[in-house]
Design a protein around this motif. Structure first.
Motif, mmCIF file in Angstrom:
data_model
loop_
_atom_site.group_PDB
_atom_site.id
_atom_site.type_symbol
_atom_site.label_atom_id
_atom_site.label_comp_id
_atom_site.label_asym_id
_atom_site.label_seq_id
_atom_site.Cartn_x
_atom_site.Cartn_y
_atom_site.Cartn_z
ATOM 1 N N ILE A 1 91.232 -17.313 11.080
ATOM 2 C CA ILE A 1 92.371 -17.400 12.012
ATOM 3 C C ILE A 1 92.839 -15.991 12.378
ATOM 4 O O ILE A 1 93.082 -15.678 13.544
ATOM 5 C CB ILE A 1 93.537 -18.208 11.393
ATOM 6 N N GLY B 1 91.222 -16.108 15.702
ATOM 7 C CA GLY B 1 92.153 -17.078 16.282
ATOM 8 C C GLY B 1 91.740 -18.523 16.155
ATOM 9 O O GLY B 1 92.210 -19.374 16.901
ATOM 10 N N ALA B 2 90.854 -18.842 15.208
ATOM 11 C CA ALA B 2 90.473 -20.230 14.957
ATOM 12 C C ALA B 2 90.091 -20.350 13.484
ATOM 13 O O ALA B 2 89.642 -19.374 12.892
ATOM 14 C CB ALA B 2 89.286 -20.633 15.833
ATOM 15 N N PRO B 3 90.258 -21.532 12.903
ATOM 16 C CA PRO B 3 89.944 -21.661 11.479
ATOM 17 C C PRO B 3 88.452 -21.559 11.166
ATOM 18 O O PRO B 3 88.071 -21.512 10.011
ATOM 19 C CB PRO B 3 90.503 -23.042 11.108
ATOM 20 N N TRP B 4 87.615 -21.565 12.203
ATOM 21 C CA TRP B 4 86.185 -21.402 11.976
ATOM 22 C C TRP B 4 85.709 -20.103 12.607
ATOM 23 O O TRP B 4 86.414 -19.515 13.439
ATOM 24 C CB TRP B 4 85.404 -22.564 12.593
ATOM 25 N N PHE C 1 84.208 -18.828 15.169
ATOM 26 C CA PHE C 1 83.733 -18.908 16.542
ATOM 27 C C PHE C 1 84.438 -17.818 17.335
ATOM 28 O O PHE C 1 85.571 -17.463 17.035
ATOM 29 C CB PHE C 1 84.071 -20.270 17.164
ATOM 30 N N SER C 2 83.764 -17.341 18.368
ATOM 31 C CA SER C 2 84.383 -16.282 19.148
ATOM 32 C C SER C 2 85.365 -16.878 20.147
ATOM 33 O O SER C 2 85.079 -17.910 20.767
ATOM 34 C CB SER C 2 83.300 -15.511 19.903
ATOM 35 N N PRO C 3 86.527 -16.263 20.308
ATOM 36 C CA PRO C 3 87.485 -16.761 21.302
ATOM 37 C C PRO C 3 86.851 -16.846 22.691
ATOM 38 O O PRO C 3 87.247 -17.686 23.507
ATOM 39 C CB PRO C 3 88.608 -15.725 21.294
ATOM 40 N N ALA C 4 85.832 -16.009 22.941
ATOM 41 C CA ALA C 4 85.182 -16.018 24.260
ATOM 42 C C ALA C 4 84.494 -17.352 24.541
ATOM 43 O O ALA C 4 84.246 -17.708 25.685
ATOM 44 C CB ALA C 4 84.168 -14.887 24.344
ATOM 45 N N ASP C 5 84.212 -18.114 23.454
ATOM 46 C CA ASP C 5 83.494 -19.383 23.629
ATOM 47 C C ASP C 5 84.423 -20.584 23.799
ATOM 48 O O ASP C 5 83.967 -21.724 23.815
ATOM 49 C CB ASP C 5 82.582 -19.642 22.426
ATOM 50 N N ARG C 6 85.702 -20.325 23.938
ATOM 51 C CA ARG C 6 86.650 -21.446 23.971
ATOM 52 C C ARG C 6 86.449 -22.394 25.154
ATOM 53 O O ARG C 6 86.894 -23.535 25.121
ATOM 54 C CB ARG C 6 88.093 -20.934 23.977
ATOM 55 N N LEU C 7 85.844 -21.886 26.215
ATOM 56 C CA LEU C 7 85.692 -22.754 27.390
ATOM 57 C C LEU C 7 84.300 -23.370 27.498
ATOM 58 O O LEU C 7 83.981 -24.007 28.493
ATOM 59 C CB LEU C 7 86.024 -21.967 28.660
ATOM 60 N N LYS C 8 83.486 -23.181 26.473
ATOM 61 C CA LYS C 8 82.110 -23.688 26.548
ATOM 62 C C LYS C 8 82.038 -25.187 26.822
ATOM 63 O O LYS C 8 81.093 -25.660 27.443
ATOM 64 C CB LYS C 8 81.346 -23.342 25.262
ATOM 65 N N TRP C 9 83.033 -25.934 26.327
ATOM 66 C CA TRP C 9 83.002 -27.384 26.544
ATOM 67 C C TRP C 9 82.977 -27.733 28.027
ATOM 68 O O TRP C 9 82.471 -28.777 28.417
ATOM 69 C CB TRP C 9 84.171 -28.064 25.838
#
Lengths: 255, 434
Positions: free
Chosen positions: B413, B417-420, B422-430
């Protein structure tokens, strides 16, 4: 959101996707279902995208107030910077934190869980499910997420949505205020359970099996993981699906 | 005259002793940290009326609710008789209300008490059986071994004796009237018990003695019970009322904010803010979270003394049901026992046996899922979760004792910025996937 701002547009609502909804492969499907429904109903919504960060919920539940405050105060700066008024979340934990814990840190927003927004959309006629036969006659049970149910007394919105699907909503023996936790809350999602004689999600899955439901609906990505594992534990994944209420609605609306 | 003096001495002594003991407990509770529970008084009165006076949450479990309700109503209505006992005691009269011309109303009240006493008698026997014969799981857990179980049985025994004395007095009085051919008080049950039990074989002297023993027995049981309360789980009959009045009115999911941490982090994020040094320097340096009972708020301490060890919280706790060490009831009992220990030994007492460690272990603290089932279930609105939260906060922030998997989550975190991982840059991958 940044693009909205650049275009001088104000979205109707900000969709707070959450970390699970952004990164977890299973939860991403729920995110997409919510986004599809919002687009279908022509709700003007925005996401923070790369500017979104963990609300701090798991840090606070794990007892680390510093990390929580850090996340919360940074998020509030971003949200207030965009002058956000309404937020819808895809996760009861984000929902609880944004709704109840941000106000005293200077973040005041109207916060809804996605089931509440979907119920509004149906009530106002923007979302129509009449005649949908996707789930007709199926037995569905709803597992109350603790941070949606007991923590915030949202029991009816998800049930009202399920009842729109022309299905048989069956309750587990422990439901609503008496609902049993899936085992993930309080930062348990991120650690091994303490020593005991059973996993909590297994105990909860037994409640599901008793109902003979073919679908367990829930409204939380963590409950979803725990229930999916629970169903697998009994080798029932062929017979019982674990789906978010948003996924049920999206499928019923053929999105 | 002698009996009036004796009565006055016994009453004053027992009321005085009780007041002194309760004042001691109140002093212990005030030892707690401050918390504001005065806002929205209207809602508070409503909560108290519904939950304590109306027993609302008890009725989630109908069988014990009905049995308990019998006790509760009997207890409240018997206070009318107790009032008469006091008037008789101080004036030397006997059955003051009857002779004051209340006539049939008096008979109706005493008859009601007699009916309720019979019901209470039956309920007491059932309660005995539930605890000692049927052995309901929640009454036979580890934390009830020894004193807590004896305490529960003593209370039931007191109850039986009290009922016995009430009937002894009423029946002897009825027999006395019968004896002197003055008819009957018309008490619903004892008017029939009198001829059945005493017939015509008893002399008025004997009946007078029996009536006196019943009267004094009733009174002494009340005084004994009153002075037993401060040592017993039965204190809930008083504390349930303030405890529900001071309930947490916020949504259960809202955890308390730690203002010192909020300020500190605020300064880090925006150094241009004026550090509010005055507040920091004038207030005592407080530890983060709670290590011992006196680190808790007064409401949490009031909770501890209001607990009647019914175990509903533990019976719904997901951790407890799956064999983990955690029992919310034990958390409340531990808190109370530790507080009582601090109370007897002085408040700076440090025997190296704090609440966290000597009473409640880390394993119990980390078994909690914060699901609020215990809080929801408590019939007197006790909040065991808030204590577990404060203990957890102390463990993590003062002693850096965090389960290793959680350290990883917290680091993630902080870093991305996430409990896992993952890069914040990937937040929109969905948005790109189907």
């Amino acid at each position: 959101m940044a693009e909205c701002m650049a275009r001088g547009e104000t979205p109707e609502v900000l969709f707070w996707v959450g970390c699970a909804g952004s990164f977890d492969d299973r939860a991403k499907k729920i995110t997409k279902a919510i986004a599809k429904i919002l687009s279908h109903c022509q709700v003007k919504f925005a996401v923070l995208g790369t500017e979104e960060a963990c609300t701090g919920d798991p840090a606070r539940r794990a007892g680390n107030e510093f990390t929580f405050q850090m996340q919360a105060q940074m998020n509030i700066q971003v949200l207030n910077g965009y002058d956000i008024k309404r937020i819808v979340t895809g996760c009861p934990h984000c929902f609880n934190t944004l709704k109840n814990e941000y106000p005293e840190l200077g973040g005041n927003y109207e916060v809804m869980h996605h089931t509440q927004l979907l119920q509004d959309l149906i009530n106002s006629g923007r979302l129509r499910l009449e005649g949908s036969e996707t789930f007709k006659g199926k037995k569905i049970t709803f597992h109350d997420p603790c941070y949606l149910g007991r923590a915030n007394e949202v029991y009816e919105a998800p049930r009202a949505l399920i009842e729109k699907l022309d299905v048989a909503l069956v309750e587990m023996k422990r439901c609503k205020t008496n609902g049993l936790c899936c085992g993930a809350g309080g930062a348990q999602m991120f650690k091994e359970a303490e020593k005991g004689n059973k996993e909590i999600n297994v105990e909860r899955t037994e409640d599901v099996l008793e109902t003979n439901a073919s679908i367990v609906a829930t409204g939380c990505p963590f409950c979803n993981t725990m229930m999916t594992d629970g169903v697998k534990n009994f080798n029932k994944e062929e017979e019982i699906q674990v789906l978010d209420v948003a996924e049920l609605i999206a499928k019923a609306a053929d999105l | 005259m002698v009996s009036i003096l004796l009565f006055a001495t016994v009453s004053l002594a027992s009321l005085g002793l009780f007041t002194w003991k309760v004042a001691g407990i109140v002093k212990q509770i005030k030892l707690g940290r401050p918390t504001n529970r005065s806002e929205r008084p209207g809602e508070r009165w409503k909560t108290m009326l519904l939950v304590a006076f109306g027993q609302k949450k008890m009725f989630n479990r109908p069988i014990p609710a009905v049995l308990h309700f019998v006790f509760y109503v009997a207890f409240i209505i018997t206070q009318i008789e107790l009032l008469e006992v006091f008037i008789d005691g101080f004036t030397g009269s006997h059955r003051y209300f009857y002779h004051a011309g209340l006539g049939s109303l008096y008979t109706a009240v005493i008859s009601t008490i007699e009916f309720l006493s019979i019901l209470t008698f039956v309920a007491t026997i059932i309660f005995f059986a539930r605890r000692n014969l049927i052995k309901l799981p929640r009454f036979n857990m580890q934390e009830l071994r020894g004193w807590p179980r004896q305490d529960a049985n003593f209370i039931l025994l007191f109850e039986l004796l009290l009922i016995l004395f009430i009937f002894m007095m009423n029946t002897a009085d009825e027999a006395l009237l019968l004896e002197s051919n003055h008819g009957s008080y018309g008490f619903a049950i004892s008017q029939y018990l009198a001829p059945a039990l005493f017939g015509s074989d008893y002399a008025p002297q004997t009946l007078n003695i029996l009536s006196g023993v019943g009267w004094w027995g009733h009174l002494l049981m009340v005084f004994l019970f009153l002075n037993y309360l401060p040592y017993s789980k039965h204190l809930h009959i008083l504390f349930a009322f303030p405890n529900t009045y001071f309930s947490n009115l916020n949504p259960l999911g809202k955890w308390t904010n730690m203002e010192t941490v909020q300020r500190e982090v605020g300064l880090m994020l925006d150094p241009s803010l004026e550090p509010n040094l005055e507040v920091g320097e004038n207030s005592d340096p407080q530890r983060f979270g709670a290590k011992d009972a006196n680190d808790l708020t007064w409401k949490q301490l009031l909770d501890a003394y209001s607990c009647t060890e019914c175990g509903r919280c533990t019976s719904v706790c997901p951790a407890n049901q799956t064999g983990k060490l955690l029992s919310p009831r034990k958390v409340m009992m531990d808190t109370r026992d530790r507080l009582a220990e601090l109370g007897t030994n002085g408040y700076n007492f440090d025997d190296g046996k704090p609440l966290l460690g000597a009473y409640i272990t880390e394993e119990e603290i980390w078994a909690c899922t914060s699901c609020n089932a215990c809080v929801q279930e408590c019939p007197v609105n006790i909040d065991p979760l808030s204590i577990l939260i404060d203990l957890r906060r102390y463990l993590v922030m003062e002693e850096s004792k965090v389960p290793s998997e959680l350290t990883g989550m917290l680091t993630n975190i902080e870093n991305n910025g996430a409990p896992w991982q993952f890069s914040p840059a990937d937040r929109l991958k969905w948005t790109e996937e189907n």
